[in-house]
Design a protein around this motif. Structure first.
Motif, mmCIF file in Angstrom:
data_model
loop_
_atom_site.group_PDB
_atom_site.id
_atom_site.type_symbol
_atom_site.label_atom_id
_atom_site.label_comp_id
_atom_site.label_asym_id
_atom_site.label_seq_id
_atom_site.Cartn_x
_atom_site.Cartn_y
_atom_site.Cartn_z
ATOM 1 N N GLU A 53 0.828 -1.214 0.000
ATOM 2 C CA GLU A 53 0.000 0.000 0.000
ATOM 3 C C GLU A 53 0.856 1.256 0.000
ATOM 4 O O GLU A 53 0.456 2.283 -0.540
ATOM 5 N N MET A 90 -7.522 -7.450 2.930
ATOM 6 C CA MET A 90 -8.696 -6.681 2.511
ATOM 7 C C MET A 90 -9.894 -6.785 3.457
ATOM 8 O O MET A 90 -10.780 -5.940 3.422
ATOM 9 N N ARG A 101 -10.940 -2.332 7.662
ATOM 10 C CA ARG A 101 -9.846 -1.979 6.759
ATOM 11 C C ARG A 101 -10.149 -0.633 6.113
ATOM 12 O O ARG A 101 -11.220 -0.065 6.310
ATOM 13 N N PHE A 116 -9.497 -0.006 2.581
ATOM 14 C CA PHE A 116 -9.227 -0.110 1.145
ATOM 15 C C PHE A 116 -10.453 0.168 0.279
ATOM 16 O O PHE A 116 -10.395 0.023 -0.929
ATOM 17 N N THR A 150 -13.810 -4.220 -1.414
ATOM 18 C CA THR A 150 -13.096 -5.444 -1.097
ATOM 19 C C THR A 150 -13.515 -6.569 -2.033
ATOM 20 O O THR A 150 -12.934 -7.634 -2.020
#
Lengths: 704, 296
Positions: B125, B160, B166, B168, B171
């Motif tokens: 990341e 994820m 999380r 992100f 997912t």
């Protein structure tokens, strides 16, 4: 009788006594209603147990003792339920027996029982605005349920503050205003149509506003309705025609509310008529084209070269830039989509002598005055592609329920032949995913139950079995909520017809790239094992959410919404059609998900509620107006510009300028009162000395 | 140059040392200096420890976090299992004061205290973040383009999910790692059920190896269907399952895939000019030769 007379006499005597006292008040306030002198105040405090709601976590006895010790308190009592008839009698009796000048009830929220106790105060012979409420339940006992000591102390604080204000309260007289004998309904789905028809039939002129080119709403997109299986259009179109014909209904389609001013009885609403580009016969006549205007012949449509998706068919059928949604539209007037029109003029030629098409049309603004308004703003489908695991808009054969309705509807894009989108083949195995985006706490979907998806999915399964021999519907569900009349019976019927029910939420859907079949991965929670199932087509019973316009429109009318965006009713059980804005009501799904029967009931309820002020002819406004203390007013006019409601103006009086309040327009917000540099504005019921006394009572432990 | 405390984990240094060396060297070329986190233990493995005693899991992870706190550096790591332990425990301790107190009670025994002063990042990341490295910088660092190769991505579950814990965003269908693959010149390839587990995590591999390999096998079938030259991931445990798992699948099910499996850092190392020897690719269970022939 004799007793009542006596009470009245004592009451009026008391009033006389008070007026005498207040004559000594500062000259500046002489024009205003008399305010009690705190020194002569005799306040009664009534503490409610509310069963164990309050008594469970507040020491009532200790609070009562404390109240009795406060300056200005002449009487204190406690009772199980002060709102009950005997409870109210305690208040009325005490006012007379103890010669009270004000009352304080320490109980629930004023939103619940302020009117009750004002009435009790009035029955005792006092002006009803000499009552003040101390909220020791919602803001006390309930939030400090496990802290008896803290809750008791907080209750004492609340009472001390309320007593400080009650000692200084004035007599106030509510103002009556006439109510315009007209109503407005925003949204012409089944809820709006029903409400408008009821109002019109009750003799009230009703403006029915619809943003789309036709009325009918979501119900007109449905094929059949559960559990009776009657054709949705067949039961809807007669109502649509009634709406179109009703003398008392002024139907305004392709129109949006632009702004709203005023208050109950006198709303001034500005409407924006979007440019339709096509004249109705009446509009044509107004332009001198007798016999002209759109007659719905449709000659314009075939010649139009622009093709766009028809949103009524969920984009599964084309339309032209000049279009109608479907053959049964009301009003039967074409509409030009100016976002896609290339202004080639072919339609104008095709229309010929009727001269109905005006490609230069612009927004038009219309002002109407109404007494009350109903919001029936409806719903949209939740964008279920956000639940990516189910592949909506990624896999061709995953559709949402509204698309399914169009696919199985005889007037739909396939003429009612149920086929799947990828190859036009009739599906033999179809899965329905219930609670798709509803009852979803992942943060992607909606936490609430969308309420009618269980039932329409059962109906979908039935329709498949009826139309396709050998078809197998699979229903993936969490619970089947068949809550209505004959609904549970319908559920059993569909079970008997052979639909398979699998209790479990679908984890993931995959597509076979060759066949475009869908592979469903789920957890069968009854058998407690994971399962895999290949089907031809998947139907997502997507959640519903407030329609895209809801937020804008509700703000215009000053209506609140709950966390999930649905409009907030005045009381969820006892006032489900009213809102906190007087004169504005809500109907149908915009208040929360409802099936058609519930929607129609709520619409009739809203129509009934909205007709009451109109039939009464006048309404009382709460007298929380700003008042100008003319002796102090310098006529600077700063407040006039500050007022959000245009309630203030400067006028000539005795050769100088002073501010004047139009009381009916004033909402008592206090903007002017807080600002006025000379302290010349008196906010009735929220007057500066009253507020200061409250603050002092809180910070200093009460005025000495 | 940004500096991070590099949390190695167990599998990378022991099974895929190339992933370890590649991390140091590729990161350095992209402006990230990875510092040794001395005294670090196992993360500890979230499935194995977490499913037996959560408190041990919290305390051991917290100890590793305190080591980095003492260095005053954020942690960077290259394994999804470590990410779950280190990132998630850091997150939980920061947000739950009672838990923090309980863990600190344990840490007191070794004169340590969790303060919550650092953040934890997966190196991938950091590579993707345009404020730190970004895809463009990766593209600029490529010396050996991977043009003409088809590479599939396996994200791995612990990186994820769970979605709520999380940051992100999506997912179900992420594509940011595909962007990083494309930056190397390769063609990122979509395949069926991309987000399916590798089969190893959560203690499944230790508990029921056949079931575990069955899941891996399904992924390999889907990858074969997509005709890929290699699979890349950012988790040595997933790597182990896909790479050495293929040998076990051949033994148990009699199916052969011969699909090279490379950690993204290994792939990036190749692209930046590291040799297969430097990346210890010969230690992989499945030969990377066919893929290397296409690239080099």
């Amino acid at each position: 009788m004799a007793e009542k007379k006596m009470k009245k006499e004592t009451a009026s005597k008391k009033k006389e006594a008070k007026t005498e006292k207040t004559k000594a008040a500062p000259a500046a306030k002489s024009a205003l209603a008399p305010m009690t002198d705190a020194k002569n105040a005799r306040v009664g405090v009534f503490i409610c147990h509310c069963g164990t709601n309050i008594a469970g976590s507040v020491d009532i006895k200790a609070v009562e003792e404390y109240a009795r010790s406060l300056p200005g308190v002449a009487f204190a009592a406690n009772y199980q339920y002060v709102c009950s008839t005997p409870g109210q009698k305690i208040i009325t009796d005490a006012i007379n027996e103890h010669n009270l000048t004000g009352t304080v009830v320490a109980a629930c929220s004023p939103r619940l029982h302020e009117p009750t106790f004002r009435m009790a105060t009035k029955m005792g012979g006092l002006n009803p605005f000499r009552f003040e409420m101390a909220n020791i339940r919602e803001q006390g006992a309930w939030v400090h349920m496990h802290d008896r000591e803290g809750a008791t102390e907080k209750a004492k604080d609340a009472i001390r503050i309320a007593v400080a204000k009650a000692s200084l309260l004035q007599d106030l007289i509510p103002k009556s205003v006439p109510v315009e004998k007209a109503a407005m309904v925003v949204g012409a789905g089944i809820a709006g149509m029903q409400a408008a028809l009821d109002l019109a039939n009750a003799g009230i002129k009703t403006y029915l506003i619809e943003k789309s080119p036709t009325i009918g709403g979501r119900m007109s997109q449905l094929d059949k309705t559960f559990p009776t299986l009657d054709c949705s259009q067949c039961i809807l179109t007669p109502k649509m025609v009634d709406v179109g014909r009703a003398e008392n209904i002024e139907l305004m389609t392709y129109t949006e509310v632009e702004s709203v001013e005023g208050y109950i009885g006198n709303f001034d609403v500005t409407l924006r008529r979007k440019p339709r580009g096509v004249l109705t016969p009446a509009e044509a006549e107004a332009r001198g084209l007798v016999g002209g205007g759109c007659n719905g012949c449709g000659d314009c449509e075939p010649v139009c070269p622009v093709i766009k998706p028809n949103l009524f068919e969920m984009g599964m059928k084309p339309r032209k830039a000049i279009y109608i949604y479907h053959p049964q539209v009301v009003p039967l007037i074409y509409t030009v989509d100016f976002d896609s029109c290339i202004k080639c003029g072919l339609c104008v030629t095709a229309c010929g002598e009727k001269k109905a098409i005006d490609l230069e049309a612009k927004d038009e603004f219309v002002k109407v005055k109404v007494g009350t308004a109903i919001l029936a703003l409806g719903y949209d489908m939740f964008p279920i592609e956000k639940k990516e695991e189910w592949g909506y808009q990624k896999y061709e054969n995953v559709v949402n329920s509204l698309e399914f309705e169009r696919l199985i509807c005889a007037s739909g894009p396939t003429g009612g032949h149920m086929v799947r989108p990828s190859d036009g083949v009739t599906p033999k195995k179809v899965a329905f995913l219930l609670c798709a985006g509803s009852r979803d706490n992942t943060g992607v979907g909606k936490p609430y139950c969308s309420r009618f998806c269980c039932m329409y999915s059962l109906k979908h399964a039935h329709q498949l079995i009826e139309k396709i021999p050998g078809v197998q519907p699979y229903i993936f569900y969490m619970d089947i909520r068949s809550f209505g009349k004959m609904y549970e019976e319908f559920y059993y019927r569909i079970q008997d017809e052979g639909a398979r029910f699998i209790r479990g939420r679908v984890a993931n859907i995959l597509e076979d790239p060759d066949t475009k079949n869908l592979i469903i991965m789920a957890d069968d929670t009854l058998l407690d094992r994971p399962m895999k199932l290949e089907v031809d087509m998947v139907v997502l019973a997507a959640a519903v959410q407030p329609s895209s316009d809801t937020d804008r429109t509700r703000k215009l009318f000053g209506v609140s919404c709950s966390l999930d965006g649905w409009l907030l009713e005045a009381h969820p059980k006892l006032n489900p059609c009213g809102t906190t804005t007087a004169g504005v009501y809500i109907a149908g799904v915009c208040q929360g998900p409802k099936d058609i029967p519930d929607t129609v009931s709520s619409a009739e309820g809203a129509a009934s509620a909205a007709s009451i002020p109109i039939h009464m002819g006048e309404v009382e406004l709460e007298p929380y107006f700003a008042q100008c203390i003319e002796e102090k007013c310098a006529g600077c006019g700063m407040c006039v510009n500050l007022c959000p409601y245009q309630a203030l103006a400067l006028v000539e009086k005795d050769g100088r300028k002073v501010m004047e309040v139009t009381e009916a327009k004033c909402k008592g917000c206090g903007t002017c009162g807080g600002f006025c540099p000379g302290g010349a504005i008196w906010m009735q019921h929220f007057a500066t000395p009253q507020i200061i006394a409250q603050i002092d009572a809180f910070l200093l432990g009460g005025a000495k | 140059m940004r500096e991070y405390a590099f949390f190695l984990g167990c599998i990378a240094p022991n099974r895929y040392p190339g992933a370890e060396s590649a991390s140091y060297r590729t990161a350095e070329k992209l402006g990230i200096k990875l510092l040794d986190l001395e005294g670090a233990s196992c993360c500890p493995a979230p499935g194995a420890f977490g499913s037996i005693d959560l408190d041990i899991w919290y305390a051991m992870a917290a100890r590793n976090l305190v080591l980095a706190e003492q260095m005053k550096k954020d942690i960077a790591l290259i394994c999804n299992g470590c990410y779950k332990s280190i990132w998630e425990v850091n997150h939980k301790l920061k947000h739950h004061p009672e838990l923090k107190e309980r863990v600190n009670e344990v840490l007191k025994g070794i004169d340590m205290e969790f303060k919550g002063t650092i953040d934890v990042w997966h190196l991938a990341e950091l590579f993707y973040d345009p404020e730190i490295v970004g895809v463009q910088k990766i593209r600029d660092s490529v010396k050996v383009s991977m043009e003409g190769t088809r590479i599939a991505v396996h994200y791995g579950c612990h990186l994820m999910k769970p979605r709520k814990e999380r940051h992100f965003g999506t997912t179900e269908h992420p594509t940011w790692m595909e962007e990083m693959v494309a930056a190397l010149g390769a063609e990122p390839v979509e395949y069926r059920n991309k987000m399916l587990c590798c089969g190893a995590g959560g203690g499944v591999r230790g508990y029921d190896i056949v079931h575990s390999l069955d899941i891996t096998n399904e992924k390999l079938i889907n990858l074969k269907e997509a005709r890929v030259d290699a699979l890349t991931e950012v988790c040595p445990f997933c790597q182990l399952q896909f790479d050495r798992g293929q040998i076990e699948i051949e033994e148990k099910f009699g199916v052969k895939y011969n699909l090279p499996v490379l950690h993204y850092c290994e792939l990036l190392g190749l692209a930046q000019g590291m040799s297969p020897q430097e990346l210890a690719l010969d230690l992989h269970g499945i030969s990377c030769e066919p893929f290397l022939q296409k690239v080099l």
